[in-house]
Scaffold this active site. Structure first.
Site, PDB file in Angstrom:
ATOM      1  CB  ILE A   1       4.796  11.179   6.633  1.00  0.00           C
ATOM      2  CG1 ILE A   1       3.371  10.488   6.735  1.00  0.00           C
ATOM      3  CG2 ILE A   1       6.119  10.216   6.948  1.00  0.00           C
ATOM      4  CD1 ILE A   1       3.181   9.595   5.648  1.00  0.00           C
TER       5      ILE A   1
ATOM      6  CB  SER B   1       1.493   2.886  -0.252  1.00  0.00           C
ATOM      7  OG  SER B   1       0.387   2.439   0.366  1.00  0.00           O
TER       8      SER B   1
ATOM      9  CE1 TYR C   1      -1.125   7.641  -2.741  1.00  0.00           C
ATOM     10  CE2 TYR C   1      -1.855   5.542  -1.862  1.00  0.00           C
ATOM     11  CZ  TYR C   1      -0.997   6.439  -1.728  1.00  0.00           C
ATOM     12  OH  TYR C   1      -0.306   6.653  -0.652  1.00  0.00           O
TER      13      TYR C   1
ATOM     14  CE  LYS D   1       2.565   7.052  -2.715  1.00  0.00           C
ATOM     15  NZ  LYS D   1       3.740   8.157  -2.722  1.00  0.00           N
TER      16      LYS D   1
HETATM   17  P1  NAD Z   1       0.402  14.942   2.886  1.00  0.00           P
HETATM   18  O1  NAD Z   1      -0.397  15.382   1.889  1.00  0.00           O
HETATM   19  O2  NAD Z   1       0.221  15.180   4.283  1.00  0.00           O
HETATM   20  O3  NAD Z   1       2.010  15.467   2.271  1.00  0.00           O
HETATM   21  C1  NAD Z   1       2.394  15.710   0.884  1.00  0.00           C
HETATM   22  C2  NAD Z   1       2.885  16.808   0.974  1.00  0.00           C
HETATM   23  O4  NAD Z   1       3.390  16.878  -0.544  1.00  0.00           O
HETATM   24  C3  NAD Z   1       1.872  18.172   1.073  1.00  0.00           C
HETATM   25  O5  NAD Z   1       2.683  18.977   1.929  1.00  0.00           O
HETATM   26  C4  NAD Z   1       1.714  18.634  -0.320  1.00  0.00           C
HETATM   27  O6  NAD Z   1       1.268  20.103  -0.181  1.00  0.00           O
HETATM   28  C5  NAD Z   1       2.992  18.229  -1.050  1.00  0.00           C
HETATM   29  N1  NAD Z   1       2.772  18.250  -2.718  1.00  0.00           N
HETATM   30  C6  NAD Z   1       2.015  17.416  -3.211  1.00  0.00           C
HETATM   31  N2  NAD Z   1       1.999  17.665  -4.544  1.00  0.00           N
HETATM   32  C7  NAD Z   1       3.217  18.424  -4.880  1.00  0.00           C
HETATM   33  C8  NAD Z   1       3.887  19.078  -5.670  1.00  0.00           C
HETATM   34  N3  NAD Z   1       3.619  18.936  -6.993  1.00  0.00           N
HETATM   35  N4  NAD Z   1       4.800  20.225  -5.450  1.00  0.00           N
HETATM   36  C9  NAD Z   1       5.024  20.445  -4.278  1.00  0.00           C
HETATM   37  N5  NAD Z   1       4.430  19.726  -3.168  1.00  0.00           N
HETATM   38  C10 NAD Z   1       3.559  18.847  -3.108  1.00  0.00           C
HETATM   39  O7  NAD Z   1       0.818  13.388   2.700  1.00  0.00           O
HETATM   40  P2  NAD Z   1       1.340  12.583   3.854  1.00  0.00           P
HETATM   41  O8  NAD Z   1       0.319  11.691   4.563  1.00  0.00           O
HETATM   42  O9  NAD Z   1       2.453  13.461   4.748  1.00  0.00           O
HETATM   43  O10 NAD Z   1       2.243  11.581   2.781  1.00  0.00           O
HETATM   44  C11 NAD Z   1       3.574  11.808   2.385  1.00  0.00           C
HETATM   45  C12 NAD Z   1       3.961  10.723   1.259  1.00  0.00           C
HETATM   46  O11 NAD Z   1       3.732   9.403   1.765  1.00  0.00           O
HETATM   47  C13 NAD Z   1       2.921  10.656   0.212  1.00  0.00           C
HETATM   48  O12 NAD Z   1       3.535  10.455  -1.122  1.00  0.00           O
HETATM   49  C14 NAD Z   1       1.854   9.494   0.451  1.00  0.00           C
HETATM   50  O13 NAD Z   1       1.267   9.030  -0.749  1.00  0.00           O
HETATM   51  C15 NAD Z   1       2.553   8.589   1.002  1.00  0.00           C
HETATM   52  N6  NAD Z   1       1.954   7.571   1.772  1.00  0.00           N
HETATM   53  C16 NAD Z   1       1.064   8.189   3.014  1.00  0.00           C
HETATM   54  C17 NAD Z   1       0.433   7.255   3.622  1.00  0.00           C
HETATM   55  C18 NAD Z   1      -0.658   7.889   4.744  1.00  0.00           C
HETATM   56  O14 NAD Z   1      -1.428   7.152   5.181  1.00  0.00           O
HETATM   57  N7  NAD Z   1      -0.358   9.134   5.159  1.00  0.00           N
HETATM   58  C19 NAD Z   1       0.582   5.997   3.499  1.00  0.00           C
HETATM   59  C20 NAD Z   1       1.472   5.557   2.406  1.00  0.00           C
HETATM   60  C21 NAD Z   1       2.325   6.218   1.531  1.00  0.00           C
HETATM   61  C1  UD1 Z   2      -5.624   3.193   2.195  1.00  0.00           C
HETATM   62  C2  UD1 Z   2      -5.058   2.921   1.057  1.00  0.00           C
HETATM   63  C3  UD1 Z   2      -3.554   3.076   1.365  1.00  0.00           C
HETATM   64  C4  UD1 Z   2      -3.087   4.261   1.668  1.00  0.00           C
HETATM   65  C5  UD1 Z   2      -3.712   4.535   2.897  1.00  0.00           C
HETATM   66  C6  UD1 Z   2      -3.403   6.206   3.693  1.00  0.00           C
HETATM   67  C7  UD1 Z   2      -5.801   0.954  -0.336  1.00  0.00           C
HETATM   68  C8  UD1 Z   2      -6.193  -0.296  -0.183  1.00  0.00           C
HETATM   69  N1  UD1 Z   2      -5.483   1.603   1.090  1.00  0.00           N
HETATM   70  O1  UD1 Z   2      -5.606   2.508   3.435  1.00  0.00           O
HETATM   71  O2  UD1 Z   2      -2.896   2.921   0.150  1.00  0.00           O
HETATM   72  O3  UD1 Z   2      -1.677   4.355   1.791  1.00  0.00           O
HETATM   73  O4  UD1 Z   2      -5.306   4.662   2.884  1.00  0.00           O
HETATM   74  O5  UD1 Z   2      -3.706   7.238   2.528  1.00  0.00           O
HETATM   75  O6  UD1 Z   2      -5.867   1.808  -1.212  1.00  0.00           O
HETATM   76  N2  UD1 Z   2     -12.448   3.160   7.789  1.00  0.00           N
HETATM   77  C9  UD1 Z   2     -13.890   3.082   8.395  1.00  0.00           C
HETATM   78  N3  UD1 Z   2     -14.420   4.538   8.479  1.00  0.00           N
HETATM   79  C10 UD1 Z   2     -13.839   5.477   7.813  1.00  0.00           C
HETATM   80  C11 UD1 Z   2     -12.575   5.217   7.534  1.00  0.00           C
HETATM   81  C12 UD1 Z   2     -11.856   4.150   7.514  1.00  0.00           C
HETATM   82  O7  UD1 Z   2     -14.257   2.162   8.837  1.00  0.00           O
HETATM   83  O8  UD1 Z   2     -14.528   6.660   7.739  1.00  0.00           O
HETATM   84  C13 UD1 Z   2     -11.884   1.823   7.821  1.00  0.00           C
HETATM   85  C14 UD1 Z   2     -11.438   1.295   6.544  1.00  0.00           C
HETATM   86  O9  UD1 Z   2     -12.351   0.340   6.243  1.00  0.00           O
HETATM   87  C15 UD1 Z   2     -10.206   0.541   6.920  1.00  0.00           C
HETATM   88  C16 UD1 Z   2      -9.383   1.295   8.156  1.00  0.00           C
HETATM   89  O10 UD1 Z   2     -10.693   2.092   8.596  1.00  0.00           O
HETATM   90  O11 UD1 Z   2     -10.539  -0.914   7.063  1.00  0.00           O
HETATM   91  C17 UD1 Z   2      -8.287   1.948   7.674  1.00  0.00           C
HETATM   92  O12 UD1 Z   2      -8.669   2.890   6.481  1.00  0.00           O
HETATM   93  P1  UD1 Z   2      -7.928   4.099   6.071  1.00  0.00           P
HETATM   94  O13 UD1 Z   2      -7.352   4.833   7.138  1.00  0.00           O
HETATM   95  O14 UD1 Z   2      -8.518   4.811   4.843  1.00  0.00           O
HETATM   96  O15 UD1 Z   2      -6.485   3.453   5.392  1.00  0.00           O
HETATM   97  P2  UD1 Z   2      -6.599   2.160   4.330  1.00  0.00           P
HETATM   98  O16 UD1 Z   2      -7.759   1.781   3.507  1.00  0.00           O
HETATM   99  O17 UD1 Z   2      -6.038   0.848   5.151  1.00  0.00           O
END
Ligand code: NAD
Ligand code: UD1
Length: 341
Positions: free
Chosen positions: A13, A125, A150, A154
């Site tokens: 992201i 999240s 996790y 958050k």
């Molecule tokens: P990502 O793992 O691709 O990015 C996180 C980055 O943080 C990575 O580049 C990692 O190397 C860096 N990092 C972690 N710990 C560190 C530390 N101690 N010092 C320096 N760098 C560090 O994940 P993302 O999908 O880009 O997510 C970004 C943020 O958004 C995260 O906080 C994640 O929890 C949150 N988030 C992600 C999702 C999702 O589905 N991707 C959903 C909700 C929230």
């Molecule tokens: C989860 C976390 C959320 C986090 C997000 C991205 C929970 C409740 N949700 O979301 O906090 O921000 O991941 O890291 O903790 N699925 C399959 N097969 C697979 C993988 C996923 O069927 O191999 C389904 C899951 O059951 C779900 C949907 O796909 O219904 C999305 O799954 P996923 O991408 O893991 O995201 P969440 O579980 O919604």
């Protein structure tokens, strides 16, 4: 123009947000220890935008290293992406999750205080709504009971930001609650590059489609949804990145302590994702229906009206765009950033 520090900015992201901030005219600095990313992502951000990113390899928990960045760069606002995010791993290694996610947050806030930086945006999240809130989730609901460490990190970090803002009335905080980000930059040059076996749906789908994994297991088809599979609010990562630009625009112009949902408001089922991916990309995704995954909710999606009202943000991309762009990234980079490192 203002300079924005992206902690964890080399990740999925963060790298997309860097592109959109640079396009919008902001300067960008990144601190990342690459524990879940590659410096190649930032090189590609520079290629896409033709602009420079000040990149620092450091652990965001390392107070001295973070202070050195604040000394070298005149930072106007911080976006805190740095964290561990694998739900299943957090159940097995809770201390690692609490240590990394909470410590990065405390260190950033402490260094911001030391250098008088008063604007911070945090990657939260939808998981903080927990299990008891009814859908659609809206920001006025109380945080719920999270189903894994996790999620608790958050919720705790949101609390830490709120308490810090209460103690320092000059501190502005925006908590962004992401729904389910998928997709990639339309160039296919940056995208999600999970280490090992993907936990999340879309990277698993693309890896099956590209032949890296044999078969997707759809976790449960007996949920009380229209086709029995879980429903989620998938959001294109570029729309999500643009939401960060709007949040930066907002926080730079007024004092605020606000929470925003960033989602589309429209849920899709797992089966719809697979079918859309196959149709848009004309590629087969082998799949079977398996048991439910522990901790999954049947359905959740956003009420995203507040972000539209206050930030002037709404999503523009469709599910077809999300599926096309995810595949474009995966096809061009079957081994993620690895081959380029
Ligand atoms: P990502 O793992 O691709 O990015 C996180 C980055 O943080 C990575 O580049 C990692 O190397 C860096 N990092 C972690 N710990 C560190 C530390 N101690 N010092 C320096 N760098 C560090 O994940 P993302 O999908 O880009 O997510 C970004 C943020 O958004 C995260 O906080 C994640 O929890 C949150 N988030 C992600 C999702 C999702 O589905 N991707 C959903 C909700 C929230
Ligand atoms: C989860 C976390 C959320 C986090 C997000 C991205 C929970 C409740 N949700 O979301 O906090 O921000 O991941 O890291 O903790 N699925 C399959 N097969 C697979 C993988 C996923 O069927 O191999 C389904 C899951 O059951 C779900 C949907 O796909 O219904 C999305 O799954 P996923 O991408 O893991 O995201 P969440 O579980 O919604």
């Amino acid at each position: 123009m203002a300079k924005i520090l992206l902690a964890g900015g080399a990740g999925y992201i963060g790298s997309h947000t860097a592109v959109e901030l640079l396009h919008a005219g902001y300067e960008v600095a990144v601190i990342d220890n690459f524990m879940n990313s590659s410096p190649e992502a930032i090189r590609r951000v520079e290629q896409i935008t033709g602009k420079h990113v000040a990149l620092y390899e450091a652990d965001v928990r390392d107070r001295e290293a973070v202070a050195a960045v604040f000394r070298a760069e005149k930072i106007d606002a911080v976006i805190h992406f740095a964290g561990l995010k694998a739900v299943g791993e957090s159940v097995k290694k809770p201390l690692m999750y609490y240590r990394n996610n909470i410590d990065t947050t405390l260190t950033l806030l402490e260094v911001m205080e030391e250098f008088g930086v008063k604007n911070v945006i945090f990657s939260s999240s939808a998981t903080v709504y927990g299990e008891e809130n009814a859908v659609p989730y809206i920001e006025t609901m109380k945080r719920g009971v999270c189903s894994n460490p996790y999620g608790w990190t958050k919720a705790m970090m949101e609390q830490i930001f709120e308490d810090a803002a209460k103690a320092d009335p000059a501190l502005s905080v925006i908590l962004l609650r992401y729904f389910n980000p998928i997709g990639a930059h339309e160039s296919g040059m940056i995208g999600e590059d999970p280490l090992g076996i993907p936990n999340n749906l879309m990277p698993y789908v693309t890896q099956v489609a590209v032949g890296k994994r044999e078969c997707l297991t759809i976790f449960g088809n007996d949920y009380p949804t229209k086709d029995g599979t879980c429903m989620r609010d998938y959001i294109h990562v570029v729309d999500l990145a643009k939401g960060h630009v709007k949040a930066v625009d907002y926080i730079m112009h007024q004092h605020c302590v606000e929470v925003f949902n960033l989602g589309t408001g429209t849920p899709y089922s797992v089966t719809e994702i697979v079918e859309t991916f196959e149709r848009v990309n004309q590629v087969k995704v082998n799949h079977v229906y398996g048991a439910r995954r522990d901790g999954d909710l049947a359905e959740f999606y956003a009420n995203a009206d507040k972000a539209e009202r206050l930030l002037g943000w709404h999503t523009e991309k469709t599910l077809d765009d999300m599926c096309r762009d995810s595949w474009n990234w995966q096809r061009q980079n079957p081994n993620g950033f690895q081959a380029a490192e």
